[in-house]
Scaffold this motif. Sequence first.
Motif, PDB file in Angstrom:
ATOM      1  N   ALA A 128       1.077  -1.516  -0.010  1.00 53.43           N
ATOM      2  CA  ALA A 128      -0.153   0.281  -0.075  1.00 53.43           C
ATOM      3  C   ALA A 128       0.965   1.055  -0.260  1.00 53.43           C
ATOM      4  N   ILE A 129       2.123   1.405   0.526  1.00 52.89           N
ATOM      5  CA  ILE A 129       2.476   2.627   0.466  1.00 52.89           C
ATOM      6  C   ILE A 129       3.559   2.301  -0.491  1.00 52.89           C
ATOM      7  N   LEU A 130       3.611   1.310  -1.294  1.00 54.67           N
ATOM      8  CA  LEU A 130       5.233   1.640  -2.182  1.00 54.67           C
ATOM      9  C   LEU A 130       4.052   1.962  -3.684  1.00 54.67           C
ATOM     10  N   SER A 131       2.834   1.476  -3.200  1.00 53.20           N
ATOM     11  CA  SER A 131       1.820   1.996  -4.052  1.00 53.20           C
ATOM     12  C   SER A 131       1.121   3.243  -4.486  1.00 53.20           C
ATOM     13  N   GLN A 132       1.406   3.950  -2.974  1.00 53.03           N
ATOM     14  CA  GLN A 132       0.874   4.982  -3.655  1.00 53.03           C
ATOM     15  C   GLN A 132       0.639   6.265  -4.977  1.00 53.03           C
ATOM     16  N   GLN A 141       8.655  -2.384  -9.756  1.00 53.50           N
ATOM     17  CA  GLN A 141      10.562  -2.922  -8.897  1.00 53.50           C
ATOM     18  C   GLN A 141      10.723  -2.484  -8.098  1.00 53.50           C
ATOM     19  N   ALA A 142      10.546  -1.635  -6.613  1.00 51.11           N
ATOM     20  CA  ALA A 142      10.716  -0.881  -5.806  1.00 51.11           C
ATOM     21  C   ALA A 142      10.543  -2.677  -4.880  1.00 51.11           C
ATOM     22  N   LYS A 143       9.176  -3.065  -4.800  1.00 53.32           N
ATOM     23  CA  LYS A 143       9.339  -4.531  -4.448  1.00 53.32           C
ATOM     24  C   LYS A 143      10.181  -5.429  -3.982  1.00 53.32           C
ATOM     25  N   ALA A 167       8.811  -7.332   8.874  1.00 52.09           N
ATOM     26  CA  ALA A 167       8.592  -5.841   9.058  1.00 52.09           C
ATOM     27  C   ALA A 167      10.375  -5.937   9.767  1.00 52.09           C
ATOM     28  N   GLU A 168      10.537  -6.852  10.544  1.00 56.73           N
ATOM     29  CA  GLU A 168      11.679  -6.855  11.223  1.00 56.73           C
ATOM     30  C   GLU A 168      12.795  -6.270  10.687  1.00 56.73           C
ATOM     31  N   GLN A 169      13.282  -7.445   9.188  1.00 54.82           N
ATOM     32  CA  GLN A 169      14.003  -6.805   8.393  1.00 54.82           C
ATOM     33  C   GLN A 169      13.669  -5.433   7.931  1.00 54.82           C
ATOM     34  N   VAL A 170      12.844  -5.465   7.793  1.00 56.54           N
ATOM     35  CA  VAL A 170      12.325  -3.703   6.430  1.00 56.54           C
ATOM     36  C   VAL A 170      13.301  -2.665   8.022  1.00 56.54           C
ATOM     37  N   ALA A 171      12.511  -2.675   9.324  1.00 55.02           N
ATOM     38  CA  ALA A 171      13.208  -1.695  10.830  1.00 55.02           C
ATOM     39  C   ALA A 171      14.952  -2.231  10.126  1.00 55.02           C
ATOM     40  N   ALA A 172      15.220  -2.585  10.237  1.00 54.01           N
ATOM     41  CA  ALA A 172      16.921  -2.482   9.942  1.00 54.01           C
ATOM     42  C   ALA A 172      17.162  -2.139   9.023  1.00 54.01           C
ATOM     43  N   LEU A 173      16.780  -1.743   8.281  1.00 56.02           N
ATOM     44  CA  LEU A 173      17.696  -1.482   6.705  1.00 56.02           C
ATOM     45  C   LEU A 173      18.497  -0.024   7.017  1.00 56.02           C
ATOM     46  N   ASP A 174      19.268  -0.099   7.093  1.00 56.87           N
ATOM     47  CA  ASP A 174      20.396   1.638   7.114  1.00 56.87           C
ATOM     48  C   ASP A 174      20.125   2.336   5.376  1.00 56.87           C
ATOM     49  N   ASP A 175      19.571   1.457   4.910  1.00 55.31           N
ATOM     50  CA  ASP A 175      19.108   2.396   3.274  1.00 55.31           C
ATOM     51  C   ASP A 175      18.299   1.972   2.503  1.00 55.31           C
ATOM     52  N   LEU A 176      16.914   1.604   3.683  1.00 54.70           N
ATOM     53  CA  LEU A 176      16.139   1.887   2.811  1.00 54.70           C
ATOM     54  C   LEU A 176      15.537   2.817   1.369  1.00 54.70           C
ATOM     55  N   ALA A 177      15.648   4.114   2.019  1.00 56.13           N
ATOM     56  CA  ALA A 177      15.237   5.018   0.788  1.00 56.13           C
ATOM     57  C   ALA A 177      16.689   5.179  -0.302  1.00 56.13           C
ATOM     58  N   GLU A 178      17.638   4.142  -0.285  1.00 52.21           N
ATOM     59  CA  GLU A 178      18.130   4.080  -1.958  1.00 52.21           C
ATOM     60  C   GLU A 178      18.160   2.440  -2.045  1.00 52.21           C
ATOM     61  N   VAL A 179      17.776   1.696  -1.913  1.00 53.24           N
ATOM     62  CA  VAL A 179      16.736   0.413  -2.203  1.00 53.24           C
ATOM     63  C   VAL A 179      15.726   0.977  -2.843  1.00 53.24           C
ATOM     64  N   ILE A 180      14.706   1.143  -2.184  1.00 58.53           N
ATOM     65  CA  ILE A 180      13.060   1.239  -3.061  1.00 58.53           C
ATOM     66  C   ILE A 180      13.341   2.918  -4.168  1.00 58.53           C
ATOM     67  N   GLY A 181      14.570   3.957  -4.180  1.00 61.43           N
ATOM     68  CA  GLY A 181      14.270   5.054  -4.877  1.00 61.43           C
ATOM     69  C   GLY A 181      13.342   6.225  -4.512  1.00 61.43           C
ATOM     70  N   ASN A 182      12.857   5.928  -2.765  1.00 61.46           N
ATOM     71  CA  ASN A 182      12.202   7.458  -2.539  1.00 61.46           C
ATOM     72  C   ASN A 182      11.900   7.647  -1.210  1.00 61.46           C
ATOM     73  N   VAL A 183      12.976   8.316  -1.133  1.00 60.36           N
ATOM     74  CA  VAL A 183      13.559   9.191   0.588  1.00 60.36           C
ATOM     75  C   VAL A 183      11.677   8.705   1.213  1.00 60.36           C
ATOM     76  N   ARG A 184      11.291   9.840   0.622  1.00 60.55           N
ATOM     77  CA  ARG A 184       9.638   9.739   1.821  1.00 60.55           C
ATOM     78  C   ARG A 184       8.709   8.541   2.242  1.00 60.55           C
ATOM     79  N   LYS A 185       8.797   7.455   1.228  1.00 61.05           N
ATOM     80  CA  LYS A 185       8.501   6.297   1.179  1.00 61.05           C
ATOM     81  C   LYS A 185       9.322   5.278   1.776  1.00 61.05           C
TER      82      LYS A 185
END
Length: 286
Positions: A128-132, A141-143, A167-185
């Motif tokens: 839901a967040i990725l596709s908004q 692609q982000a998923k 959720a534990e894995q996502v919460a621990a990522l320190d490069d999430l914005a780079e991975v999905i290509g969107n800082v806000r999301k």
Amino acid sequence: MTSSEHQLTAAAPFDFGLSLRFVGGFSPTAGEQQVGSGRLVKALRVGGETVLAEVSAQGSAVDVRLTGARGDAAVEAALDRIRFFLSLDDELEDFYALADDAFRPVVERLYGYHQVKFSSPWENVAWAILSQRTPRAVAVQAKAALIERTGNLFEADGIVYPAFPDAEQVAALDDLAEVIGNVRKAGYLQGAARRWLDLSETELREAPYEEAKEQLLSLPGIGPWSSMFVLIRGLGRMDEMPTEKEFLRAAARVYGRALDEKELIQLSERYGPWRGYWAHYLRADG
């Protein structure tokens, strides 16, 4: 690697072929499983591990082969995930009895189809967040990038099956914005993951509808529409229905005329607590 055989029972009527057809056409999970020859093969996250499930069915008897589930607790959690994912406990006869004249042919075509949810409500939240307000291809692609980053892969017979990260894995990522290509999301997604860890999926499944909705609305990036989306497609809570343009087009196709939101709500009142299933059938019939 340890494998085990199990059998679940679906509430009749149940048509696994229709479940497979829906999975095969569901773009948010395209390429994440194998569907064919009466069988679904999919990787799932259970207890912090990636498990492979091979599912087939004859009538209401659903056969499950699990590979990689270590211990009784992991097996039980995986079977619960499959039962819930495939909505095996949904008893549909009361829903079918409500069908109006225009909807009855849809019931006949989808007779025995139990809603196939996202494999977990957390995956639904993340989608839901990725596709908004994002093109579907960009969200897909982000998923895929997120799955690749966490490395939840299960290889069997030369095929690699990806499982959506916990959720534990996502919460621990320190490069999430780079991975999905969107800082806000990335901010919304990581905030939602951390908040999700404080919630109980069992409570979200069973709590009064408004309480469950309120808990979902407490997640960063989840608003009224997204909460309803997760309640229906992640948790099987059918009290509400969507009213976006795609659903309006599906309803117009079945009812033979253009419908506005007010008319759609009036039609849905007939279905009471099944209105979400009615809406899903209208979409699935397309």
